[in-house]
Design a protein around this motif. Structure first.
Motif, PDB file in Angstrom:
ATOM      1  N   ALA A 155       0.837  -1.204   0.000  1.00  0.00           N
ATOM      2  CA  ALA A 155       0.000   0.000   0.000  1.00  0.00           C
ATOM      3  C   ALA A 155       0.870   1.252   0.000  1.00  0.00           C
ATOM      4  O   ALA A 155       0.583   2.234  -0.698  1.00  0.00           O
ATOM      5  N   ALA A 156       1.954   1.220   0.788  1.00  0.00           N
ATOM      6  CA  ALA A 156       2.867   2.367   0.828  1.00  0.00           C
ATOM      7  C   ALA A 156       3.506   2.600  -0.538  1.00  0.00           C
ATOM      8  O   ALA A 156       3.647   3.751  -0.984  1.00  0.00           O
ATOM      9  N   ASP A 157       3.874   1.516  -1.230  1.00  0.00           N
ATOM     10  CA  ASP A 157       4.460   1.661  -2.569  1.00  0.00           C
ATOM     11  C   ASP A 157       3.464   2.306  -3.531  1.00  0.00           C
ATOM     12  O   ASP A 157       3.848   3.109  -4.389  1.00  0.00           O
ATOM     13  N   TYR A 158       2.196   1.935  -3.392  1.00  0.00           N
ATOM     14  CA  TYR A 158       1.157   2.549  -4.238  1.00  0.00           C
ATOM     15  C   TYR A 158       1.110   4.057  -4.015  1.00  0.00           C
ATOM     16  O   TYR A 158       1.145   4.838  -4.978  1.00  0.00           O
ATOM     17  N   TYR A 159       1.060   4.482  -2.756  1.00  0.00           N
ATOM     18  CA  TYR A 159       0.985   5.922  -2.487  1.00  0.00           C
ATOM     19  C   TYR A 159       2.270   6.631  -2.897  1.00  0.00           C
ATOM     20  O   TYR A 159       2.238   7.757  -3.395  1.00  0.00           O
ATOM     21  N   HIS A 160       3.400   5.981  -2.702  1.00  0.00           N
ATOM     22  CA  HIS A 160       4.686   6.587  -3.056  1.00  0.00           C
ATOM     23  C   HIS A 160       4.758   6.887  -4.553  1.00  0.00           C
ATOM     24  O   HIS A 160       5.354   7.890  -4.968  1.00  0.00           O
ATOM     25  N   ASN A 161       4.147   6.039  -5.371  1.00  0.00           N
ATOM     26  CA  ASN A 161       4.271   6.170  -6.821  1.00  0.00           C
ATOM     27  C   ASN A 161       3.141   6.956  -7.470  1.00  0.00           C
ATOM     28  O   ASN A 161       3.100   7.066  -8.697  1.00  0.00           O
ATOM     29  N   LEU A 162       2.212   7.492  -6.675  1.00  0.00           N
ATOM     30  CA  LEU A 162       1.181   8.354  -7.256  1.00  0.00           C
ATOM     31  C   LEU A 162       1.829   9.590  -7.880  1.00  0.00           C
ATOM     32  O   LEU A 162       2.690  10.224  -7.270  1.00  0.00           O
ATOM     33  N   ALA A 163       1.412   9.937  -9.092  1.00  0.00           N
ATOM     34  CA  ALA A 163       2.012  11.091  -9.781  1.00  0.00           C
ATOM     35  C   ALA A 163       1.712  12.383  -9.045  1.00  0.00           C
ATOM     36  O   ALA A 163       2.580  13.245  -8.894  1.00  0.00           O
ATOM     37  N   ARG A 164       0.477  12.531  -8.587  1.00  0.00           N
ATOM     38  CA  ARG A 164       0.082  13.713  -7.817  1.00  0.00           C
ATOM     39  C   ARG A 164      -0.455  13.259  -6.478  1.00  0.00           C
ATOM     40  O   ARG A 164      -1.403  12.484  -6.410  1.00  0.00           O
ATOM     41  N   LYS A 165       0.176  13.728  -5.421  1.00  0.00           N
ATOM     42  CA  LYS A 165      -0.211  13.301  -4.077  1.00  0.00           C
ATOM     43  C   LYS A 165      -0.864  14.452  -3.324  1.00  0.00           C
ATOM     44  O   LYS A 165      -0.354  15.576  -3.323  1.00  0.00           O
ATOM     45  N   SER A 166      -1.972  14.170  -2.674  1.00  0.00           N
ATOM     46  CA  SER A 166      -2.572  15.129  -1.748  1.00  0.00           C
ATOM     47  C   SER A 166      -1.919  14.931  -0.382  1.00  0.00           C
ATOM     48  O   SER A 166      -1.165  13.973  -0.157  1.00  0.00           O
ATOM     49  N   TYR A 167      -2.233  15.852   0.552  1.00  0.00           N
ATOM     50  CA  TYR A 167      -1.732  15.671   1.915  1.00  0.00           C
ATOM     51  C   TYR A 167      -2.244  14.366   2.510  1.00  0.00           C
ATOM     52  O   TYR A 167      -1.527  13.682   3.238  1.00  0.00           O
ATOM     53  N   SER A 168      -3.470  14.011   2.198  1.00  0.00           N
ATOM     54  CA  SER A 168      -4.034  12.760   2.708  1.00  0.00           C
ATOM     55  C   SER A 168      -3.256  11.569   2.183  1.00  0.00           C
ATOM     56  O   SER A 168      -2.980  10.612   2.914  1.00  0.00           O
ATOM     57  N   ASP A 169      -2.884  11.614   0.893  1.00  0.00           N
ATOM     58  CA  ASP A 169      -2.123  10.514   0.305  1.00  0.00           C
ATOM     59  C   ASP A 169      -0.776  10.347   1.009  1.00  0.00           C
ATOM     60  O   ASP A 169      -0.354   9.226   1.305  1.00  0.00           O
ATOM     61  N   VAL A 170      -0.090  11.456   1.252  1.00  0.00           N
ATOM     62  CA  VAL A 170       1.235  11.364   1.883  1.00  0.00           C
ATOM     63  C   VAL A 170       1.101  10.901   3.335  1.00  0.00           C
ATOM     64  O   VAL A 170       1.933  10.133   3.825  1.00  0.00           O
ATOM     65  N   LEU A 171       0.040  11.341   4.022  1.00  0.00           N
ATOM     66  CA  LEU A 171      -0.172  10.860   5.383  1.00  0.00           C
ATOM     67  C   LEU A 171      -0.420   9.353   5.384  1.00  0.00           C
ATOM     68  O   LEU A 171       0.112   8.624   6.230  1.00  0.00           O
ATOM     69  N   GLU A 172      -1.205   8.865   4.426  1.00  0.00           N
ATOM     70  CA  GLU A 172      -1.414   7.415   4.316  1.00  0.00           C
ATOM     71  C   GLU A 172      -0.103   6.707   4.007  1.00  0.00           C
ATOM     72  O   GLU A 172       0.165   5.621   4.531  1.00  0.00           O
ATOM     73  N   LEU A 173       0.730   7.308   3.154  1.00  0.00           N
ATOM     74  CA  LEU A 173       2.043   6.742   2.861  1.00  0.00           C
ATOM     75  C   LEU A 173       2.857   6.584   4.143  1.00  0.00           C
ATOM     76  O   LEU A 173       3.448   5.522   4.406  1.00  0.00           O
ATOM     77  N   VAL A 174       2.873   7.630   4.964  1.00  0.00           N
ATOM     78  CA  VAL A 174       3.618   7.583   6.228  1.00  0.00           C
ATOM     79  C   VAL A 174       3.085   6.476   7.130  1.00  0.00           C
ATOM     80  O   VAL A 174       3.850   5.652   7.665  1.00  0.00           O
ATOM     81  N   LEU A 175       1.766   6.418   7.297  1.00  0.00           N
ATOM     82  CA  LEU A 175       1.167   5.440   8.215  1.00  0.00           C
ATOM     83  C   LEU A 175       1.362   4.012   7.718  1.00  0.00           C
ATOM     84  O   LEU A 175       1.618   3.097   8.507  1.00  0.00           O
ATOM     85  N   HIS A 176       1.264   3.795   6.395  1.00  0.00           N
ATOM     86  CA  HIS A 176       1.493   2.448   5.859  1.00  0.00           C
ATOM     87  C   HIS A 176       2.958   2.037   6.032  1.00  0.00           C
ATOM     88  O   HIS A 176       3.248   0.868   6.325  1.00  0.00           O
ATOM     89  N   ARG A 177       3.891   2.984   5.834  1.00  0.00           N
ATOM     90  CA  ARG A 177       5.315   2.662   6.068  1.00  0.00           C
ATOM     91  C   ARG A 177       5.528   2.256   7.531  1.00  0.00           C
ATOM     92  O   ARG A 177       6.261   1.304   7.821  1.00  0.00           O
ATOM     93  N   ILE A 178       4.886   2.961   8.431  1.00  0.00           N
ATOM     94  CA  ILE A 178       5.018   2.630   9.856  1.00  0.00           C
ATOM     95  C   ILE A 178       4.465   1.242  10.129  1.00  0.00           C
ATOM     96  O   ILE A 178       5.104   0.410  10.792  1.00  0.00           O
ATOM     97  N   GLU A 179       3.259   0.957   9.608  1.00  0.00           N
ATOM     98  CA  GLU A 179       2.625  -0.339   9.875  1.00  0.00           C
ATOM     99  C   GLU A 179       3.353  -1.487   9.181  1.00  0.00           C
ATOM    100  O   GLU A 179       3.226  -2.643   9.579  1.00  0.00           O
ATOM    101  N   ALA A 180       4.143  -1.144   8.145  1.00  0.00           N
ATOM    102  CA  ALA A 180       4.966  -2.162   7.491  1.00  0.00           C
ATOM    103  C   ALA A 180       6.296  -2.356   8.205  1.00  0.00           C
ATOM    104  O   ALA A 180       7.085  -3.242   7.831  1.00  0.00           O
ATOM    105  N   GLY A 181       6.564  -1.525   9.229  1.00  0.00           N
ATOM    106  CA  GLY A 181       7.832  -1.612   9.951  1.00  0.00           C
ATOM    107  C   GLY A 181       8.984  -0.976   9.196  1.00  0.00           C
ATOM    108  O   GLY A 181      10.153  -1.175   9.548  1.00  0.00           O
ATOM    109  N   ASP A 182       8.688  -0.193   8.149  1.00  0.00           N
ATOM    110  CA  ASP A 182       9.716   0.460   7.335  1.00  0.00           C
ATOM    111  C   ASP A 182       9.940   1.865   7.901  1.00  0.00           C
ATOM    112  O   ASP A 182       9.548   2.875   7.309  1.00  0.00           O
TER     113      ASP A 182
END
Length: 752
Positions: A331-358
């Motif tokens: 899920a984090a990889d999906y958000y990371h590779n979005l061409a245009r990210k909203s603040y919500s997208d980047v926050l989800e990226l952060v939270l998914h990285r945390i939950e993945a232990g990355d």
């Protein structure tokens, strides 16, 4: 975007006529509707269909609260919706305004939604997760006259302070006849053979009339005999639900099941690119999930897809902890590779990285998010995001997280909170540059909190130690801060100027544009304090030019620094009697405060601008400015200026526009607003034009001010007499007897 702007498709909607009628009746009389019911009972479907029917009457904003749990995210979503739909940026600018409190921002949001006749839908409200939204609910309840809010929730919540009635509606399980019609409707859509009423009635009772599970049973009918399916259902309802879920998912190919598990960990509606980071040959697996209506498009023409909450919850319950971590990584990889990210997208990226232990990449993404939010002036978002990260007690350095949090508090003017955060940043950082940057900020905060014991001494000690830093930029900043401190004290002023000059030479040599701008501003302020007005104006204009260059290069704007610059320029020009330039600088202060809705300070800026306009005899604009200032003062009651002070000056503008009776009324009101015991005498002196000993008025600079700020000289044209002034006075008192005074508030003067 936080949440989606359009409501979900209701392709298979059928029945619910009674429920729809109740909602129609409620929306005409209540501005908030709460729609409750158990999971999967059809709350979202019902409200989405209801919203579809209202699209000609309202602009629809649909917000899924599973991906936005706090006011900051919701307000950003509303601001984006208003910008896109109506080109209305009032709320967007308000969110970037550090001086507005939460109540003011909520009120601006509510007024904007009401102005444009919006219907806002909050889907999946959960009191535990969304408790922070209750103040916004109450604000909408108080403000909305045209607009409406509909909330779907599994559990109703109380709003004891509601200003207007709130309608609560519970979605009930379908009655038998409607349930049978619904199942036949699904069967016709899928092209399945007709079933007897007996089989469908039995299916209805086995799932207790639950719309979602009735639809799932019908979809299983594509692969199995419906009669066999119904007979195999367990007698207990919960077991029947689990059985249906298991049977549906067991029909999926291994690749489709694997894709579904990965997608179930994405909390928000997702784009189809999410499958690219999940499994090999994801396209055919995705088509299989769509064909079985397990993954559905959010609305016709939408690029977003979703999975029903019950499917998502069931799938996650079947996954191991390790599988869940892997899914979060995808899920984090999906958000990371979005061409245009909203603040919500980047926050989800952060939270998914945390939950993945990355954690290392989570920290990197978090710092990027916080930096962007700070540049955009979204300080509340920074504070909320850092709250979420800090609360997780993560095994990585929180130095930059606390530093960004401190910057947000500082820019909001909450100095003590900022100081606490900067101390935590210095303590928690493993990076020397962040540690020393935090110390710089600590020294700055200490000078702003003088009651903290020996704060100046501690600040100077920190800065002197930082002069030994290995980082040139830190040494330059320390020199600059020392320059600010020392030029503010008369006995160390020359030392301060030399520190500024040294810092400026280093900054110019290194091409540090922001430092050059800041140092020139400090030199201008220092020379202004020293009374060297020419030098003050020279350095302040250098700072202004540097600021414009930075804005052109980086697109960044520091509204507080801009205001401070023009405020100092106005003071310096006034000291030189360059009154036009002073008024122009003061106008810039007004525009900054007006554009960013800094209401408290805007009142002061307008008041000072009006005085400067009077000084250059531009009474027409001065009158407009004082009227705006008076309206603002009466609305927000700032500490300065007082209503009486504004009225005092408005009388002057009115007088020189020839509005003599109105001017007299404001003079009387000025006395009325003040306690007569505190007034030593009149503030306004009237003299006739011929008493000026034939001197040209244009040669009398600041002729409105006499003996400093104690008196306003009001020149009466010779076609009027002092008896006219008395007559205007009597006329006003007759109309407004409460303005009668124990002494004449206007002093008459002879030759001047």
């Amino acid at each position: 975007m936080f949440g989606r702007h359009s409501n979900p498709s209701t392709l298979f909607f059928v029945g619910q006529d009674e429920a729809l009628e109740k909602l129609y009746n409620a929306i005409t009389s209540c501005n908030i509707i709460l729609v409750g019911g158990i999971a999967g009972i059809g709350k979202t479907y019902l409200v989405a269909h209801f919203a579809e029917k209202l699209q000609r009457e309202y602009a629809i904003l649909w917000q899924d609260l599973t991906s936005a749990s706090n006011p900051e995210q919701i307000l950003l979503s509303i601001a984006e919706f208003l910008k896109i739909s109506f080109e209305d940026e009032i709320l967007w600018e308000a969110l970037r305004n550090p001086t507005l409190n939460e109540v003011q921002k909520l009120t601006i949001a509510a007024n904007s939604l009401d102005k444009h006749g919006c219907l806002v839908v909050w889907d999946n409200f959960d009191l535990d997760s969304n408790l922070g939204l209750v103040p916004l609910v109450l604000t909408l309840n108080r403000v909305l006259r045209i607009g409406r809010l509909i909330v779907t929730t599994r559990e109703f919540f109380e709003l004891g302070d509601a200003f207007n009635p709130i309608f609560r509606f519970t979605v009930q399980p379908m009655v038998q006849d409607v349930g049978v019609v619904l199942m036949r409707h699904y069967m016709n859509k899928l092209g399945l053979p007709r079933q007897s009423n007996e089989v469908l009635v039995e299916a209805f009772h086995r799932v207790s009339g639950h719309p979602y599970f009735m639809s799932r049973l019908v979809f299983l009918g594509e692969s199995f005999d419906m009669n066999d399916l119904v007979n195999a259902l367990p007698q207990f309802t919960i077991e029947a639900y689990n059985y249906i879920q298991q049977r549906i998912l067991s029909q999926l190919s291994p690749s489709a099941r694997g894709l579904l598990r990965n997608l179930s960990n994405i909390r928000k509606p997702f784009k189809i690119s999410a499958i690219d980071f999940s499994i090999p040959d994801a396209r055919s697996a995705f088509n299989e999930l769509q064909k079985r209506f397990i993954v559905t498009r959010q609305s016709q023409g939408s690029e977003y897809y979703g999975i029903h909450d019950l499917v998502r919850e069931f799938e996650i319950s079947q996954m191991s902890e390790e599988d869940i971590k892997i899914a979060h990584g995808k899920a984090a990889d999906y958000y990371h590779n979005l061409a245009r990210k909203s603040y919500s997208d980047v926050l989800e990226l952060v939270l998914h990285r945390i939950e993945a232990g990355d954690y290392s990449r989570a920290e990197e993404a978090a710092n990027g998010l916080l930096g962007s939010a700070l540049r955009d002036g979204l300080f509340d978002l920074v504070i909320d995001t850092t709250n979420q990260i800090i609360a997780r007690n993560l095994p990585f350095s929180l130095g930059m997280i606390y530093f960004s949090r401190g910057r947000a508090f500082r820019l909001k003017g909450e100095t003590e909170e900022a100081l606490i955060c900067y101390r935590l940043a210095e303590r928690n950082s493993e990076n020397d540059y962040i540690k020393e940057s935090s110390l710089l900020e600590i020294s700055s905060m200490l000078t702003l909190i003088p009651e903290n014991g020996n704060s100046l001494g501690e600040s100077l000690s920190i800065l002197n130690n930082l002069m030994n830093s290995n980082y040139l930029s830190i040494r330059i900043s320390a020199l600059t801060s020392l320059g600010y401190i020392n030029t503010s004290l008369e006995h160390t002023r020359s030392l301060g100027f030399s520190q500024f000059e040294e810092a400026l030479d280093l900054s110019v040599a290194e091409g540090l544009h922001r430092n050059v701008m800041q140092i020139n501003l400090g030199l201008g302020a220092g020379h202004l304090r020293a009374g060297s007005l020419d030098k003050a104006i020279e350095f302040l204009n250098r700072s202004r030019i540097a600021r414009e260059e930075i804005r052109e290069i980086y697109g960044a704007q520091d509204i507080e620094a801009d205001y401070h610059l023009y405020y100092l320029l106005a003071q310096a020009y006034r000291g030189q009697r360059k009154l036009e330039e002073a008024a122009n600088s003061r106008r810039e202060c007004v525009e900054i405060d007006r554009n960013y809705s800094i209401s408290d300070r805007l009142a002061t800026s307008l008041f000072l601008y009006g005085q400067d306009l009077c000084a250059i005899r531009n009474y027409a604009i001065a009158e407009e400015v004082f009227v705006e200032c008076l309206d603002l003062v009466m609305t927000i009651s700032p500490e300065e200026p007082s209503q009486a002070s504004v009225v005092e000056w408005l009388a002057v503008a009115k007088w020189y526009l020839g509005k003599f009776e109105a001017a007299v009324e404001f003079i009387l009101e000025f006395v009325f607003l003040n306690d007569e015991a505190t007034l030593t005498g009149p503030r306004h002196i009237v003299t006739q034009q011929h008493n000026l000993q034939n001197r040209d008025i244009e040669e009398r600079p600041n002729f409105v001010e006499v003996r400093g700020d104690l008196f306003h000289l009001l020149i009466l044209p010779d076609e009027f007499s002092l008896e006219d002034v008395n007559r205007w006075n009597e006329t006003v008192i007759k109309r407004r007897p409460e303005l009668a005074s124990s002494y004449n508030p206007i002093l008459f003067s002879g030759k001047t």
